[in-house]
Design a protein around this motif. Structure first.
Motif, PDB file in Angstrom:
ATOM      1  N   LEU A 188      22.450 -15.017   2.908  1.00  0.00           N
ATOM      2  CA  LEU A 188      22.824 -14.915   4.320  1.00  0.00           C
ATOM      3  C   LEU A 188      24.132 -14.141   4.485  1.00  0.00           C
ATOM      4  CD1 LEU A 188      21.958 -18.546   5.494  1.00  0.00           C
ATOM      5  CD2 LEU A 188      20.588 -16.469   5.823  1.00  0.00           C
ATOM      6  N   LYS A 189      25.092 -14.399   3.609  1.00  0.00           N
ATOM      7  CA  LYS A 189      26.382 -13.705   3.689  1.00  0.00           C
ATOM      8  C   LYS A 189      26.212 -12.198   3.502  1.00  0.00           C
ATOM      9  CE  LYS A 189      30.086 -15.398   3.811  1.00  0.00           C
ATOM     10  NZ  LYS A 189      30.993 -15.757   4.945  1.00  0.00           N
ATOM     11  N   GLU A 190      25.243 -11.826   2.696  1.00  0.00           N
ATOM     12  CA  GLU A 190      25.057 -10.409   2.355  1.00  0.00           C
ATOM     13  C   GLU A 190      24.049  -9.688   3.248  1.00  0.00           C
ATOM     14  OE1 GLU A 190      23.994 -10.520  -1.759  1.00  0.00           O
ATOM     15  OE2 GLU A 190      26.059 -10.886  -2.450  1.00  0.00           O
ATOM     16  N   ASN A 191      23.233 -10.434   3.995  1.00  0.00           N
ATOM     17  CA  ASN A 191      22.136  -9.792   4.713  1.00  0.00           C
ATOM     18  C   ASN A 191      22.084 -10.031   6.219  1.00  0.00           C
ATOM     19  OD1 ASN A 191      20.228  -8.545   2.509  1.00  0.00           O
ATOM     20  ND2 ASN A 191      20.866 -10.543   1.701  1.00  0.00           N
ATOM     21  N   VAL A 192      22.946 -10.858   6.746  1.00  0.00           N
ATOM     22  CA  VAL A 192      22.915 -11.159   8.190  1.00  0.00           C
ATOM     23  C   VAL A 192      23.998 -10.351   8.911  1.00  0.00           C
ATOM     24  CG1 VAL A 192      23.237 -12.943   9.941  1.00  0.00           C
ATOM     25  CG2 VAL A 192      21.947 -13.460   7.867  1.00  0.00           C
ATOM     26  N   LYS A 193      23.584  -9.550   9.843  1.00  0.00           N
ATOM     27  CA  LYS A 193      24.519  -8.763  10.634  1.00  0.00           C
ATOM     28  C   LYS A 193      25.384  -9.688  11.484  1.00  0.00           C
ATOM     29  CE  LYS A 193      24.666  -4.948  13.953  1.00  0.00           C
ATOM     30  NZ  LYS A 193      23.834  -4.032  14.795  1.00  0.00           N
ATOM     31  N   GLY A 194      26.700  -9.509  11.399  1.00  0.00           N
ATOM     32  CA  GLY A 194      27.633 -10.312  12.187  1.00  0.00           C
ATOM     33  C   GLY A 194      28.013 -11.629  11.542  1.00  0.00           C
ATOM     34  N   ILE A 195      27.550 -11.883  10.312  1.00  0.00           N
ATOM     35  CA  ILE A 195      27.822 -13.180   9.661  1.00  0.00           C
ATOM     36  C   ILE A 195      29.318 -13.414   9.482  1.00  0.00           C
ATOM     37  CG2 ILE A 195      27.717 -12.366   7.259  1.00  0.00           C
ATOM     38  CD1 ILE A 195      26.000 -15.565   8.477  1.00  0.00           C
ATOM     39  N   HIS A 196      30.094 -12.318   9.370  1.00  0.00           N
ATOM     40  CA  HIS A 196      31.548 -12.434   9.188  1.00  0.00           C
ATOM     41  C   HIS A 196      32.246 -12.984  10.435  1.00  0.00           C
ATOM     42  CE1 HIS A 196      30.951  -8.572  11.161  1.00  0.00           C
ATOM     43  NE2 HIS A 196      32.189  -8.660  11.599  1.00  0.00           N
ATOM     44  N   LYS A 197      31.533 -12.972  11.581  1.00  0.00           N
ATOM     45  CA  LYS A 197      32.133 -13.442  12.832  1.00  0.00           C
ATOM     46  C   LYS A 197      32.089 -14.960  12.986  1.00  0.00           C
ATOM     47  CE  LYS A 197      30.526  -9.318  15.343  1.00  0.00           C
ATOM     48  NZ  LYS A 197      29.651  -8.867  16.450  1.00  0.00           N
ATOM     49  N   ILE A 198      31.240 -15.605  12.183  1.00  0.00           N
ATOM     50  CA  ILE A 198      31.023 -17.043  12.379  1.00  0.00           C
ATOM     51  C   ILE A 198      31.382 -17.829  11.106  1.00  0.00           C
ATOM     52  CG2 ILE A 198      29.228 -16.662  14.091  1.00  0.00           C
ATOM     53  CD1 ILE A 198      28.082 -17.880  10.761  1.00  0.00           C
TER      54      ILE A 198
END
Length: 404
Positions: A188-198
């Motif tokens: 999920l950390k590597e493949n979800v767009k915007g994951i760094h926001k949450i």
């Protein structure tokens, strides 16, 4: 390298209370919530308000009482649930609605009799609706442990797009192996767009005894929040144990992580939760069980007496326990016996120790544990044979001690 802080989300008052027979009233919940805030948890999941009037009242009263921690209320992806959760949180300084839906094929097909597309629609709607009431919205993908990673990533990406601030990845049935769960978080950390926001959160159940291990692998692979309970209580076999995961983080510098938990308060809140819920802590429970810092084997006792670290990786004082316990049993050796007598104020020379030890073993073979009272009786038996056996003297502090 700067250490990364892991947030602690405590769900003792929600998931923890779901144990059969473990019912807390509002007053008890408020008392525990205040203790949790003092302990240093970041988020207190106060309850599931739509489930009952009592739960609604408890969330409301906790919202009034807690000042620093985020107060969170659970809801399903249903308008009415979300509205009730929002109302229960209206007095909270910092409020969070925790809403979500099942995402595994099992849940989609059998629980909801739905399709993946409709589940994503409901997830988006729930987050959008919750955002009308609070800024901080956590989304849970129930049964994420058994959800295909590609679909889970798609769900996460959509709820991030519509305002989720935290995403919870529950191993709802305790199904995952640690490496598998860790890989899911990393995916999920590597493949979800915007994951760094949450904030990505773990929520692991203990059906196979892997809840703490799975949470550990979750944070190693990028999760920033751990959902857990005091004493590991919770549905079925329980949840990740707060005291276990927090002390793992504290004791292992190689992880380069930390929490804001004041670990010296752990023993106190463990006792409070156990007494309030009626859920006894098993004796060999890590960190908070009565045997966690107790030693009965002669070899172990000798080592601990010489240097505590020989058989303890954790200092009991770090979790609010004064000292380790030397328990006298038939497996105890002379070192432990001499140590316990010294605690009572008796210094034994070698001859006296040998004599007393032989009497001690006869008593110990008949009982599970020898108490201080029985130690004095054993000493009295020796004195009956030799009236002048006990001599009185003083140590350097002026306190009288007995030399035998």
């Amino acid at each position: 390298m700067v250490k990364k802080r892991i947030k602690i989300f405590d769900t003792t008052l929600r998931d923890g209370e779901q144990v059969p027979g473990c019912k807390l009233n509002t007053k008890e919940k408020v008392k525990i919530a205040k203790k949790l805030e003092t302990l240093g948890v970041d988020v207190i999941e106060a309850g599931f308000p739509t489930s009952s009037p009592g739960d609604y009242q408890s969330v409301q009263e906790i919202s009034k009482s807690v000042k620093k921690a985020i107060v969170c209320a659970l809801s399903r992806a249903v308008e009415k649930d979300i509205e009730i959760a929002a109302n229960s949180l209206k007095y909270a300084n910092r409020a969070r609605i925790h809403t979500g839906i099942g995402t595994s094929d099992c849940h989609i097909r059998y629980k909801f009799k739905s399709t993946p597309e409709k589940i994503i629609e409901k997830a988006i709607y729930a987050v959008k609706y919750a955002k009308k009431f609070v800024e901080d919205v956590e989304f849970y993908a129930e049964d994420a442990g058994r959800t295909e990673n590609e679909f889970l990533a798609k769900v996460c990406e959509n709820v991030i797009k519509y305002g989720a601030t935290v995403i919870n990845i529950p191993d709802t049935t305790g199904y995952c192996l640690p490496e598998e769960y860790g890989n899911k978080i990393r995916f999920l950390k590597e493949n979800v767009k915007g994951i760094h926001k949450i904030v990505l959160s773990t929520h692991c159940h203990n059906d196979l005894g892997l809840a703490t291990a799975n949470s550990l692998y979750g944070i190693i692979n990028g999760a920033e929040q751990i959902e857990c309970t005091i004493n590991g209580i919770g549905e079925r076999a329980g949840n990740t144990s707060l005291e276990e995961i927090v002390m793992i983080i504290k004791q292992n510098n190689s992880l380069n992580l930390f929490t804001n938990i004041n670990t010296k308060l752990i023993s106190d809140i463990s006792h409070l939760v156990s007494e309030s819920t009626g859920m006894k802590v098993q004796a060999n429970k890590a960190i908070v069980g009565i045997n966690a810092f107790s030693h009965s084997s002669g070899i172990h006792q000798d080592g601990v007496i010489k240097k505590r670290e020989t058989y303890e990786s954790i200092n009991p004082k770090d979790v609010g326990i004064d000292q380790s316990s030397i328990i006298l049993t038939a497996r105890s050796g002379r070192a432990a016996l001499a140590y316990r007598y010294k605690k009572l104020g008796y210094l034994l020379n070698k001859n006296s120790l040998d004599l007393i030890y032989s009497i001690f073993l006869k008593h110990a073979d008949k009982k599970k544990e020898i108490t201080n009272k029985e130690l004095k009786i054993i000493l009295q038996k020796l004195n009956n044979k030799d009236k002048n056996k006990v001599l009185h003297t003083t140590n350097n502090s002026g306190r009288r001690i007995n030399v035998v």
